[in-house]
Write an enzyme that holds these catalytic residues in place. Sequence first.
Site, PDB file in Angstrom:
ATOM      1  N   TYR A 101      24.117 -36.722  28.001  1.00  0.00           N
ATOM      2  CA  TYR A 101      24.786 -36.082  29.153  1.00  0.00           C
ATOM      3  C   TYR A 101      23.885 -36.203  30.378  1.00  0.00           C
ATOM      4  CZ  TYR A 101      26.408 -32.413  32.305  1.00  0.00           C
ATOM      5  OH  TYR A 101      26.853 -31.732  33.406  1.00  0.00           O
ATOM      6  N   GLU A 189      28.783 -36.628  37.489  1.00  0.00           N
ATOM      7  CA  GLU A 189      28.525 -36.254  36.092  1.00  0.00           C
ATOM      8  C   GLU A 189      28.963 -37.358  35.144  1.00  0.00           C
ATOM      9  OE1 GLU A 189      29.337 -32.153  33.870  1.00  0.00           O
ATOM     10  OE2 GLU A 189      31.146 -33.371  33.904  1.00  0.00           O
TER      11      GLU A 189
END
Length: 390
Positions: A101, A189
């Site tokens: 992530y 993101e």
Amino acid sequence: MDLLEYQGKQLFARHGLSVSEGRPVTSVQDAVSAANEVGYPVVVKAQVLIGGRGKAGGVKLAADESEAREHAGNILGMDIGGHVVRKLWIEHASDIASEYYASILLDRSAKQPLVMFSVEGGVDIEEVAERTPEKLIRHHVDALAGLSREEAVQIATDGGADADVIGGVADALVALYEVWMQEDATLAEINPLIVTPERKVRALDAKVSLDGNALFRHPDSQGLSDSENEDPIERRAKEEGVQYVKLDGDIGILGNGAGLVMSTLDVVAQAGGSPANFLDAGGGSDAEKIKQAVDLLLANDAVKAVLFNIFGGITRCDEVARGLIAAFEEIGVGGKSIPFVVRLDGTNDVEGRRLLQEASLPNVHPAKTMNEAAEMVVALAAGKSVGTPA
Ligand code: GDP
Ligand code: MN
């Protein structure tokens, strides 16, 4: 301004972040052609401005043409959290060894960009942050210096990235920072940032929000706003030059001046209500503008009651009253039986209240103070009566 996944990936690619080859399509037939072009296996992905598409069935692997056709047919038209899928992104599927992530956003309290990285990707990152906060690395960046490759290597190392991909992860972080900075993004993101069995690092998903106020600096990005996914009332408001933001509640709010509208939202929330929108009719609101605003408020089916909070300065309360009366006449507000609470204070307030009283509009309730108005509108939205209108 939120971008669809494939638009985010196009920005990523421009800054050297590795993404899979793919095509945006809007029909089953084009999906199949795109799948044949990028080569099987492919991933068929719903393009909607909402997360959790995978769990909702909006992300499917297809091994061949017939599976691509089947998934495209199923996903197009699907409703994912209120967002109807009208566009698909067909990309060549990746083999996945690990899911990481990475994200960058502005930490307003620290007044610095914040890089976050975790080797626990592909899942809801809020859960990781809550259950195993030590697995989510948070690193503030000196905005003037930018994110150096050394810092990025440190972040990847601290986060526990596999030793052989620390360089690849660092490159991805530096590129993501460049996207965030140079494109005036408020959020960039990647979840998941994958490591392939060949040990390549690639962005498998993209969530990018751009600062709409900086769009003039990015002619390439101006066409990215996805009008199909934009809230239709917000789009109309934009066209009419009205400051309108849709919220989730059932009490329509109108005020003049952003500060007054914000405090009105607060007071309604304090009274136990839930605002349906932010609407700033602006300074110098005339009757025509008020009529437009009423139209916008009532276009939201969730609205059960409306609060008009006007503090007359440049805006004259008698003008507002005239606008409201015109709105009731022309768009038949009375017939919709939505109660209005109206608080008029300031310039020409006496005249405004007199006009409203004379018009004796059905379902319009005058209030003297903001708190009283908030309590009344919360009661009305809950279906209670608040006494006879003056
Ligand atoms: P989201 O659910 O909206 O976050 O959509 P994502 O793009 O993140 O996809 C959800 C999940 O689908 C990912 O976490 C992966 O596990 C899986 N997925 C997406 N693309 C691929 C791919 O190319 N290959 C494989 N094997 N899985 C994929
Ligand atoms: Mn994702």
